[in-house]
Write a protein that holds these residues in place. Structure first.
Motif, mmCIF file in Angstrom:
data_model
loop_
_atom_site.group_PDB
_atom_site.id
_atom_site.type_symbol
_atom_site.label_atom_id
_atom_site.label_comp_id
_atom_site.label_asym_id
_atom_site.label_seq_id
_atom_site.Cartn_x
_atom_site.Cartn_y
_atom_site.Cartn_z
ATOM 1 N N CYS A 69 19.195 71.314 11.377
ATOM 2 C CA CYS A 69 19.824 70.886 10.133
ATOM 3 C C CYS A 69 20.391 69.472 10.273
ATOM 4 O O CYS A 69 20.947 69.107 11.319
ATOM 5 N N HIS A 71 22.946 68.311 8.972
ATOM 6 C CA HIS A 71 24.415 68.297 9.024
ATOM 7 C C HIS A 71 24.871 68.296 10.472
ATOM 8 O O HIS A 71 25.204 67.263 11.027
ATOM 9 N N ARG A 72 24.815 69.446 11.139
ATOM 10 C CA ARG A 72 25.271 69.498 12.527
ATOM 11 C C ARG A 72 24.326 70.293 13.416
ATOM 12 O O ARG A 72 24.710 70.778 14.468
ATOM 13 N N GLY A 73 23.069 70.403 12.980
ATOM 14 C CA GLY A 73 22.021 70.795 13.915
ATOM 15 C C GLY A 73 21.720 72.263 14.074
ATOM 16 O O GLY A 73 20.912 72.622 14.935
ATOM 17 N N ALA A 74 22.295 73.149 13.281
ATOM 18 C CA ALA A 74 21.909 74.564 13.408
ATOM 19 C C ALA A 74 20.440 74.730 13.005
ATOM 20 O O ALA A 74 19.886 73.926 12.248
ATOM 21 N N CYS A 88 20.839 76.097 4.749
ATOM 22 C CA CYS A 88 21.236 76.314 6.139
ATOM 23 C C CYS A 88 22.268 77.436 6.207
ATOM 24 O O CYS A 88 23.228 77.477 5.423
ATOM 25 N N TYR A 90 24.562 77.932 8.267
ATOM 26 C CA TYR A 90 25.872 77.587 8.825
ATOM 27 C C TYR A 90 26.856 77.162 7.723
ATOM 28 O O TYR A 90 27.872 77.807 7.498
ATOM 29 N N HIS A 91 26.530 76.071 6.983
ATOM 30 C CA HIS A 91 27.449 75.596 5.939
ATOM 31 C C HIS A 91 26.779 75.454 4.579
ATOM 32 O O HIS A 91 27.362 74.904 3.662
ATOM 33 N N GLY A 92 25.507 75.886 4.513
ATOM 34 C CA GLY A 92 24.867 75.958 3.216
ATOM 35 C C GLY A 92 24.185 74.701 2.704
ATOM 36 O O GLY A 92 23.809 74.641 1.540
ATOM 37 N N TRP A 93 24.005 73.695 3.531
ATOM 38 C CA TRP A 93 23.257 72.533 3.018
ATOM 39 C C TRP A 93 21.888 73.011 2.553
ATOM 40 O O TRP A 93 21.192 73.737 3.274
HETATM 41 S S1 FES Z 1 24.740 72.788 10.383
HETATM 42 FE FE1 FES Z 1 23.542 73.206 8.656
HETATM 43 S S2 FES Z 1 24.913 73.122 7.009
HETATM 44 FE FE2 FES Z 1 26.126 72.667 8.743
#
Ligand code: FES
Ligand SMILES: [Fe+2]
Length: 395
Positions: A69, A71-74, A88, A90-93
């Motif tokens: 992702c 954002h922060r790579g999940a 995503c 993790y935080h929904g991006w």
């Molecule tokens: S790591 Fe994907 S939305 Fe934060």
């Protein structure tokens, strides 16, 4: 014998490598289409050294995005699909199939949505597979080889075990005709030759190789009884033998996805209606334990594909071509290496490589399929020592 630099040139597939840039000019299959469903809408894909996620959103669109992702790579493998794309976990991006970021929870960050484009590659569904294009614009088309586009028959897919070696080893093998008569001499059901060192090699009068401009290296084998067999290695990574294409998709420098698409024509030439997905099956492991590499794993040797996997994998994760000793019988291999090198240079010079098709209206490409099917029906000539019924299925 090659230098290490020459070996690297022919075998490296990652982004920015000369070989990787060549391979990125072609479409490659990345998944069996029947396996991407509403129940299982995401699949992990590693191709050409890139980690990606294939997904089908709730509108039925299919995308291929970089796994991590923005954002922060999940991993997006665990993303939740919705009508507009994949979100995503993790935080929904939220991403669409083109890699646009549509939402950035918890806030709405317009600056990021405007400036960040997530890596995304185009995907096409074709002959029961999803295909991806990882190269620069403009995109070429998937070449209309007869075996892939003929409508007078049915197709099925066989996925072979992931091959634990570089993609160019099976390709060199496909330009290495004499191995058929030696390596594959003892397939089950076939009478043993008188001399195991020579196998069935003395049934063959000559081997020849040439390149055709539609994009193939043609191997010709003339038997002593006068029969001739020729079939194409379709550049860069497909072998068409008998009624099958073996597609060797580089996963990374040391792994290769091996998928076989077989075509069976109808007896009377009647047209078969297109189906949404093709029947498919997975071959069981060719070695034990399945996930170990040589020499920890013991390869099976009962079938032609298993025998091929043994030699490909035991050459090494990447064959050490600095230590080889080539002979006259390897001239098909040398020709293939030259073709690969020349086409890497063509790409570096901004030209299209061999076999690239840009015309969506190009007529069907004749790979001499009927003759190969007929040859396989009759069985390869194998002299007096073994009957035609015990024909091998070469690779
Ligand atoms: S790591 Fe994907 S939305 Fe934060
Ligand atoms: Fe083989």
């Amino acid at each position: 014998m090659l230098t290490q630099e020459e070996n690297d040139l022919l075998t490296q597939v990652g982004p920015g490598t000369p070989g990787g840039e060549l391979l990125r000019r072609y479409w490659h299959p990345v998944a069996v289409s029947a396996e991407l469903t509403h129940e299982h809408p995401t699949r992990f894909v590693r191709i050409l050294g890139e980690d990606l996620v294939l997904f089908k959103d709730k509108s039925g669109r299919v995308g291929l995005l970089a796994d991590h992702c923005s954002h922060r790579g999940a991993s997006l493998l665990y993303g939740r699909v919705e009508e507009r794309g994949i979100s995503c976990a993790y935080h929904g991006w939220l991403y669409d199939c083109e890699g646009n970021i549509l939402e950035t929870p918890p806030e709405r960050n317009d600056a990021i949505m405007r400036s960040v484009k997530h890596t995304a590659y185009p995907v096409r569904k074709f002959i029961g597979l999803y295909w991806a294009y990882l190269g620069p614009s403009p995109m070429p088309v998937i070449p209309p080889y007869d075996i892939w586009v003929r409508k007078d028959g049915t197709r099925k897919i066989t996925v072979r075990p992931v091959l634990d070696c570089n993609w160019f080893q099976p390709m060199e093998n496909s330009a290495d005709s004499p191995h058929l008569e030696i390596l594959h001499q003892a397939v089950s059901g076939r009478e043993a030759p008188a001399n195991t060192t020579r196998g069935f090699i003395d049934d063959v009068e000559s081997y020849d190789y040439h390149v055709e401009e539609w994009g193939a290296l043609i191997k010709t084998r003339v038997y002593k009884n006068g029969e001739v067999d020729h079939h194409p290695l379709i550049f860069p990574n497909v072998l068409r033998v008998g009624n099958r294409t073996q597609i060797r998709v580089p996963i990374d420098d040391t792994h290769t996805w091996h998928v076989v698409v077989a075509f069976t024509p109808t007896e009377d030439g009647s047209i078969v209606e297109d189906v949404e997905d093709l029947p498919f099956s997975y071959d069981p492991p060719y070695k034990d334990p399945p996930d170990a590499r040589y020499p920890s794993a013991r390869n099976k040797m009962d079938t032609v594909p298993q025998q091929d996997y043994m030699v490909w994998e035991t050459q090494g994760a990447v064959a050490n071509r600095t230590a080889e000793h080539l002979s006259f019988g390897d001239r098909g291999v040398v020709l293939l290496r030259n073709v690969l090198r020349e086409n890497i240079e063509r790409v570096q010079a901004g030209l299209d490589p061999l076999g690239l098709v840009r015309d969506p209206d190009l007529a069907m490409i004749d790979t001499n399929l009927d003759e190969s099917i007929e040859m396989e029906r009759r069985g390869r000539p194998v002299g007096s020592r073994a009957g035609r019924a015990a024909n091998t299925r070469d690779t």
